[in-house]
Design a protein around this motif. Structure first.
Motif, short mmCIF file in Angstrom:
data_model
loop_
_atom_site.label_atom_id
_atom_site.label_comp_id
_atom_site.label_asym_id
_atom_site.label_seq_id
_atom_site.Cartn_x
_atom_site.Cartn_y
_atom_site.Cartn_z
N THR B 49 0.49 -1.20 -0.36
CA THR B 49 0.17 -0.22 -0.16
C THR B 49 1.44 1.33 0.21
OG1 THR B 49 -0.54 -0.57 1.97
CG2 THR B 49 -1.94 -1.23 1.44
N CYS B 50 2.30 0.74 -0.80
CA CYS B 50 2.96 2.01 -0.07
C CYS B 50 3.42 3.05 -1.63
CB CYS B 50 4.22 2.39 0.13
SG CYS B 50 5.17 0.67 -1.27
N GLY B 51 2.52 2.65 -2.68
CA GLY B 51 1.94 3.06 -3.75
C GLY B 51 3.13 2.92 -4.75
N MET B 63 12.76 -2.48 -2.43
CA MET B 63 12.47 -0.76 -2.40
C MET B 63 12.97 -1.09 -0.97
SD MET B 63 11.62 0.31 -4.88
CE MET B 63 11.06 1.83 -4.49
N THR B 64 13.26 -2.11 -0.02
CA THR B 64 13.15 -2.38 1.44
C THR B 64 12.30 -0.91 2.36
OG1 THR B 64 15.15 -0.76 0.89
CG2 THR B 64 16.07 -2.70 1.31
N CYS B 65 10.61 -1.35 2.20
CA CYS B 65 9.74 -0.63 2.28
C CYS B 65 9.13 -1.24 3.21
CB CYS B 65 8.63 -1.00 1.13
SG CYS B 65 7.16 -0.87 1.31
N ASP B 66 9.37 -0.09 4.16
CA ASP B 66 8.53 -0.31 6.01
C ASP B 66 7.01 -0.74 5.89
OD1 ASP B 66 11.08 -0.03 6.77
OD2 ASP B 66 11.24 2.10 7.30
N VAL B 67 5.77 -0.25 4.47
CA VAL B 67 5.44 -0.27 4.43
C VAL B 67 5.12 -2.22 4.55
CG1 VAL B 67 2.79 -0.53 3.49
CG2 VAL B 67 4.91 2.36 4.61
N ALA B 68 5.58 -3.22 3.30
CA ALA B 68 5.36 -4.16 3.07
C ALA B 68 6.04 -5.06 4.78
CB ALA B 68 6.76 -4.19 1.84
N VAL B 73 4.05 -8.90 8.40
CA VAL B 73 4.27 -9.43 9.32
C VAL B 73 2.60 -9.26 9.86
CG1 VAL B 73 4.70 -8.91 12.17
CG2 VAL B 73 6.25 -7.83 10.48
N GLU B 74 2.10 -8.18 9.59
CA GLU B 74 0.19 -8.60 9.96
C GLU B 74 -0.35 -9.86 9.20
OE1 GLU B 74 -2.10 -5.32 9.17
OE2 GLU B 74 -3.54 -6.12 9.12
#
Lengths: 645, 209
Positions: B49-51, B63-68, B73-74
């Motif tokens: 959902t980070c776009g 992208m080493t994305c924190d949102v992902a 984790v969820e």
């Protein structure tokens, strides 16, 4: 006013003059008008060459007073990426497209016969280029100057600072520009009431097919080896939109043979030519509009709506011409049996077109859904992965069977005789592949079909060589070489078929046997992950004004070999984003694919993928190139070779 | 009867791999849906959902994305709670919206998405059947490789003959062209000879008239 802009404006005028002259030639049959039109066409090409060279020059001297140069380059950009920044935005891409199209037109004007058919085709091509030039001199002027001169430019998107950027967009554009030619000749054939269009367009069509395919391949390779966008193909809308014209063109490459040899499928071939070009415009619309979410979002600009309108005009005009000249596309009834080669061409076309339309449907469906239900949705890889295997498997099987079918009808005896050995070879593949560790039942079905199809090709080739040797007395092995030259269309096609099967095997390997492991490696501590042992040799840090690069250096080994592998994380100071550069160790039957997640001096967290048979995908494309070259060999080469024989 | 048998053989060749693949493809999603969901597989079912427009699995690693990372984790939490795939999809889309679902479910208007390829295939097969029914007795045919050996005059000749008569003569067979080439004639000379011969023939025909 910039001199480059003047060149574009005069090129537009030259295009218009050339177009009017072609119209006068076609109306009055005045040969001198044809000559005049040709001169204007060459002038247009020279001016476009000057314009694109000038823009390149502005990039090279860092003339940031030119808005486009300031937007897509910067002083620290290396020479090769400064050159590639030329097509980094919409205006440069349009200029590149217009220039390529002008080169194609000039080649056609100089190479093809001076007659009504070529006249109509060039006239139609000129209208397309007039459209592009009009955009360039109005809303997409790449020579727009700023009121001030910034010290440095904005720079290229960090994702595009990559060797792939040098070759992927230009090859795609050559393919896109090239597919205007079948479209123009198909309409020219209708207007000039000449069926010769189908023969005349062949070489241009194959050339464009090769380049578009090569562009797609380079995109896949770039995505896989460097960007790691989920592998070589992610079913992203922009990727999809480049695949669709290629699929339709592949159908066209097959169906033209039925018109050439049997006077059938005339209407269909015109429709496919229109469809191929229309989907090229659709691809540009999807890339530039930003209406559909894509990982290629850096390609967005404001010209989407204009391309939508243009697509509508193209479809309305071309289908109008088709309706007006409908009596020109009435075909002969040539289908004698479902076992005839003609029928196999119909099925081949069905599969390619269904695949193409499915990809278009899946790509546009989020927009359609939103219009109908007023709710947003996405169509991701899962949809295509559920549909594509069926079509690809059908194509692989058909690829094998179609070549043994005779024109007209094939007898049962003939069919049984030709099928028995390939069937045995296919079935024998099962235990062999199972023993080699490929145990997934669905993939085994694919391997059986692949070997069956290859065996049919090999058998047909050997039988043909034997017959040829008997007729010509040149000996079996020499006749194997001669045959490829004598029947270059058939054997060029067979080589391309073979390459597609090789790619198919690669797809089976990567889709069914890819394994993923996430692991944290401690420095100088060998860790076994799956089949190989990895040792983290430490981190290297390289810094310049725009980015900091963290190298993850790994030693990969098993009992028999050792090799170094480096994956990188790049932190761009401009975009403040971390970009991953995967590390790939290519072994003959498997790639060790390392994606760095985090790194410091003492440890590295990485995702390790084992991608079996991925190299088959790359080898396959290399073989495609050979097959296409065989198809495009001039007639004289084969003749000379034969005379020596 | 012979043709029917031959058609049958081709049919079987095509049907066999499909029966096996179809059975397996039916079996696999069912197992996938009913069995315990696997995190790596489920991370490919959702867009981040980070776009970025990547699926979670790709976004997290590329992208080493924190949102992902947090979404993964969820997901892992739902899996550890014992929820099945459908329940997880319901929960995730209920929370973040349908746009994050990478593989749309076949329900409501989305059925049109899933049925389109099958409908296209069926329509295509009907069209092919209709085209193939218009059987022909035209014997004329030429191999596509022979077409390459012809120049435009010869091609035009072919097309004109084709237009004037349904029963058109077979083009000079490629084997004959081959024989002439092997006899030492250059291709261009052969064409000159052919044109000369056809000119003489038409001259004679005029004289006879």
């Amino acid at each position: 006013m910039d001199i480059g802009y003047s060149a574009l404006a005069v090129a537009l005028i030259a295009s218009a003059i050339s177009f009017v002259s072609f119209v006068l030639y076609l109306r009055k049959q005045d040969e001198s008008q044809y000559g005049f039109a040709r001169i204007a066409l060459v002038i247009q090409t020279v001016l476009l060459t000057a314009a694109i060279s000038l823009l390149l020059y502005y990039f090279l001297i860092h003339d940031f007073n030119v808005e486009y140069v300031a937007l897509y380059s910067e002083r620290s950009l290396s020479l090769e990426y400064t050159i590639s920044a030329l097509w980094g935005g919409a205006s440069g891409s349009l200029l590149l497209w217009a220039w390529l199209l002008s080169l194609f037109m000039t080649a056609i004007a100089l190479r093809e016969r001076k007659d009504r058919l070529t006249g109509y085709a060039l006239g139609i091509l000129l209208t397309i280029n007039i459209f592009f030039l009009s955009l360039l001199v109005t809303i997409n002027n790449p020579f727009t100057r700023l009121t001030f001169t910034p010290f440095d430019g904005n720079g290229l998107n960090p994702l595009l600072v990559n060797p792939g950027m040098l070759f992927h967009p230009p090859t795609l554009f050559i393919g896109y520009a090239g597919f205007t030619i079948p479209f123009a000749f198909a309409l020219a054939g209708l207007l000039a009431e000449s069926e010769l269009w189908i023969f005349r367009v062949r070489k241009w069509m194959i050339f464009s097919w090769l380049f578009l395919g090569f562009g797609i391949f380079l995109g896949g390779w770039w995505s896989y080896t460097v960007l790691g966008w989920g592998g070589y193909w992610a079913w992203d809308p922009v990727e999809n939109s480049s695949l669709v014209p290629w699929l339709l063109a592949t159908a066209l490459l097959h169906s033209v043979m039925l018109q050439e040899s049997r006077r059938a499928m005339k209407l269909w071939n015109v429709l496919l030519s229109i469809g191929t070009f229309a989907t090229v415009i659709l691809a540009t619309f999807l890339t530039r509009s930003g209406l559909i979410s894509s990982v290629h979002s850096f390609g967005e600009s404001g010209i989407g709506p204009i391309f939508t309108a243009y697509l509508g005009i193209i479809l309305a005009v071309s289908l109008g011409i088709l309706a007006f000249k409908f009596d020109q596309v009435k075909s002969m009834n040539v289908f004698q049996s479902a076992t005839g080669r003609e029928a196999s061409f119909l099925f081949n076309n069905l599969l390619f077109v269904v695949m193409g339309l499915t990809v278009v449907w899946g790509t546009l469906f989020p927009m359609i859904n939103e219009a109908v239900t007023h709710s947003k949705m996405s169509v991701g890889p899962g949809f295509y992965s559920a549909i594509a295997p069926w079509i690809i498997l059908s194509l692989a099987a058909l690829m094998g069977v179609c070549i043994i079918l005779r024109w007209g009808a094939t007898s049962t005896d003939d069919l049984v005789r030709k099928l028995r050995f390939p069937l045995i070879a296919g079935v024998a593949t099962l235990p062999v592949m199972y023993f080699l560790g490929f145990t997934n039942p669905a993939s085994l079905t694919g391997f059986v079909v692949a070997v069956f199809a290859v065996a049919l090709h090999v058998e047909d080739y050997l039988v043909d060589a034997k017959n040829y040797a008997g007729k010509t007395k040149v000996g079996f092995f020499r006749s194997m070489g001669h045959l490829i030259l004598v029947r270059r269309r058939r054997y060029g096609g067979y080589i391309v078929h073979f390459s597609m099967i090789i790619i198919f095997i690669g797809l089976l390997g990567t889709n069914f046997y890819e394994t993923t492991h996430s692991v944290t490696l401690q420095k100088d501590t060998p860790t076994t992950v799956g089949e190989y042992t990895f040792t983290f040799n430490g981190m290297t840090v390289t810094q310049d004004t725009t980015q900091t690069e963290y190298g993850v250096n790994l030693l990969v080994s098993d009992g028999s070999f050792k090799d170094q592998l480096t994956a990188k994380l790049t932190n761009s100071s401009k975009t403040e984003s971390m970009i991953v550069h995967v590390g790939v160790l290519s072994l003959p039957f498997q790639d060790v694919y390392v994606i760095p997640d985090a790194v410091d001096q003492s440890s590295a967290t990485v995702t390790i993928n084992y991608n079996p048979l991925i190299s088959f995908v790359w080898y396959g494309f290399a073989i495609t190139f050979v097959g296409v070259l065989v198809c495009l060999l001039p007639r004289k080469i084969g003749g000379a070779k034969l005379e020596q024989g | 009867m012979n043709k029917v048998k031959a058609t049958g053989i081709i049919f079987i060749i095509f049907v066999l791999p499909f029966i096996s693949l179809f059975t397996m493809s039916l079996a696999m999603p069912m197992a996938h849906a009913q069995g315990t969901p696997v995190l790596d597989t489920m991370a490919k079912d959702f867009f981040c959902t980070c776009g970025c427009n990547y699926v979670l699995a790709t976004c997290e690693s590329q992208m080493t994305c924190d949102v992902a990372k947090s979404l993964k984790v969820e997901l892992a939490g739902y899996i550890s709670k014992g929820m099945n795939r459908d329940e997880i999809i319901d929960t995730m889309t209920g929370k973040y919206g349908n746009t994050m679902l990478a593989t749309p479910r076949a329900e409501g208007f989305t059925l049109a998405l899933w049925w389109y390829p099958a409908a296209g295939g069926i329509v295509g097969i009907i069209v092919i059947a209709l085209v193939a029914r218009r059987r022909s007795n035209v014997n004329w045919r030429i191999d596509p490789d022979e077409v390459l050996a012809l120049n435009e005059e010869e091609l035009l000749q072919q097309i004109n003959i084709d237009k004037s008569s349904a029963e058109t003569p077979v083009t000079k067979k490629y084997d004959d062209i081959l024989k002439e080439r092997l006899a030492g004639k250059k291709y261009d000379d052969m064409l000159k000879d052919k044109r000369k011969a056809s000119k003489t023939k038409s001259k004679q025909a005029k004289e006879e008239e």
